[in-house]
Design a protein around this motif. Sequence first.
Motif, short mmCIF file in Angstrom:
data_model
loop_
_atom_site.label_atom_id
_atom_site.label_comp_id
_atom_site.label_asym_id
_atom_site.label_seq_id
_atom_site.Cartn_x
_atom_site.Cartn_y
_atom_site.Cartn_z
N VAL A 152 -33.00 29.75 13.80
CA VAL A 152 -34.44 29.73 14.04
C VAL A 152 -35.14 30.11 12.74
CG1 VAL A 152 -36.32 30.75 15.38
CG2 VAL A 152 -34.09 30.40 16.44
N ASP A 153 -36.19 29.37 12.39
CA ASP A 153 -36.97 29.69 11.20
C ASP A 153 -37.84 30.90 11.52
OD1 ASP A 153 -38.12 29.57 8.70
OD2 ASP A 153 -39.64 28.11 9.31
N TYR A 154 -37.38 32.08 11.12
CA TYR A 154 -38.08 33.33 11.42
C TYR A 154 -38.67 33.89 10.13
CZ TYR A 154 -38.84 37.96 13.50
OH TYR A 154 -39.39 39.13 13.96
N TYR A 155 -39.96 33.77 9.99
CA TYR A 155 -40.67 34.19 8.79
C TYR A 155 -40.05 33.59 7.53
CZ TYR A 155 -43.24 37.45 11.71
OH TYR A 155 -44.02 38.00 12.68
N GLY A 156 -39.74 32.31 7.60
CA GLY A 156 -39.26 31.58 6.43
C GLY A 156 -37.78 31.63 6.16
N SER A 157 -37.02 32.40 6.95
CA SER A 157 -35.58 32.42 6.71
C SER A 157 -34.85 32.03 8.00
CB SER A 157 -35.12 33.80 6.23
OG SER A 157 -35.20 34.73 7.27
N PRO A 158 -33.81 31.21 7.87
CA PRO A 158 -33.04 30.81 9.05
C PRO A 158 -32.26 32.00 9.61
CG PRO A 158 -32.13 29.81 7.06
CD PRO A 158 -33.33 30.59 6.64
N THR A 159 -32.53 32.31 10.87
CA THR A 159 -31.92 33.47 11.53
C THR A 159 -31.23 33.01 12.81
OG1 THR A 159 -33.79 34.77 10.71
CG2 THR A 159 -32.43 35.78 12.39
N PRO A 160 -29.99 33.48 13.06
CA PRO A 160 -29.31 33.10 14.31
C PRO A 160 -30.09 33.57 15.53
CG PRO A 160 -27.78 34.11 12.77
CD PRO A 160 -29.14 34.29 12.19
N LEU A 161 -30.14 32.73 16.54
CA LEU A 161 -30.89 33.02 17.76
C LEU A 161 -30.44 34.33 18.41
CD1 LEU A 161 -32.98 32.15 19.85
CD2 LEU A 161 -31.20 30.82 20.95
N GLY A 162 -29.15 34.61 18.36
CA GLY A 162 -28.62 35.84 18.96
C GLY A 162 -29.21 37.11 18.37
N GLN A 163 -29.76 37.03 17.15
CA GLN A 163 -30.38 38.20 16.54
C GLN A 163 -31.86 38.33 16.90
OE1 GLN A 163 -29.73 38.12 12.31
NE2 GLN A 163 -27.51 37.98 12.53
N LEU A 164 -32.45 37.24 17.42
CA LEU A 164 -33.88 37.23 17.71
C LEU A 164 -34.21 37.39 19.19
CD1 LEU A 164 -35.07 34.29 15.43
CD2 LEU A 164 -35.36 36.73 15.05
N ALA A 165 -33.24 37.15 20.05
CA ALA A 165 -33.55 37.12 21.48
C ALA A 165 -32.33 37.47 22.31
CB ALA A 165 -34.05 35.72 21.85
N SER A 166 -32.60 37.87 23.55
CA SER A 166 -31.50 38.06 24.49
C SER A 166 -31.31 36.75 25.25
CB SER A 166 -31.81 39.21 25.46
OG SER A 166 -32.87 38.86 26.31
N LEU A 167 -30.07 36.44 25.56
CA LEU A 167 -29.74 35.19 26.25
C LEU A 167 -29.09 35.53 27.58
CD1 LEU A 167 -28.08 33.49 23.17
CD2 LEU A 167 -30.38 33.12 23.97
N GLN A 168 -29.64 34.96 28.66
CA GLN A 168 -29.09 35.20 30.00
C GLN A 168 -29.00 33.86 30.72
OE1 GLN A 168 -32.38 37.41 31.32
NE2 GLN A 168 -31.73 39.35 30.44
N ASN A 169 -28.00 33.73 31.57
CA ASN A 169 -27.96 32.52 32.39
C ASN A 169 -27.90 32.91 33.87
OD1 ASN A 169 -25.25 33.30 32.01
ND2 ASN A 169 -24.53 31.24 32.43
N PRO A 170 -29.08 32.87 34.51
CA PRO A 170 -29.17 33.25 35.92
C PRO A 170 -28.57 32.20 36.86
CG PRO A 170 -31.29 32.51 35.13
CD PRO A 170 -30.38 32.54 33.95
#
Length: 184
Positions: free
Chosen positions: A42-60
């Motif tokens: 994910v482009d987070y403030y100009g740097s590519p960051t893995p999604l796992g570091q930016l958000a929690s992932l759940q599968n209900p």
Amino acid sequence: MITDVLAEAKDKMSKAVEVAKDDFGSVRTGRANPALFQKVLVDYYGSPTPLGQLASLQNPEARTLIVTPYDKTALKEIEKALVNVPNLSANVGNDGEMVRVTLPELTQDRRKEFVKIVRGKGEEAKVALRNIRRSAKDGLDALKSDTGEDELSRAEKELEAITKVHVDAIDEALKRKEIELLEV
């Protein structure tokens, strides 16, 4: 010296097998698996960051994944990154708080396509193993003047055995993933 070369080759090959298994895990099956999205950048403030570091992932549910960002300002960028994931064809929706990803039901043709992708990843992993073997063989050849022919020959045979074990591990993981993909 020979043992160092062989130990280094074995270590690198083990890591290559683990990377291959991770790659296999990133190819989806019939369920929404958070591992599918861990490596999405994910482009987070100009740097590519893995999604796992930016958000929690759940599968209900089996085919639904909920992505809840830690920083709400990244919501739009997360949504854009998920829409652009190749080979996913998922329905991505943003409700202002989280992103909901709904994966479509897999058709038989789509499953076969995923099997081809996994086989390609398996072949890439085997190429990596062969490159490690070649590098280790060059290292052994450099030791030719310091060691005898018999020792060098034994080391090369051991290197081939190590390579075969790791290639077999990739083949086994590939076979399991193919069965998992084709299972309805």
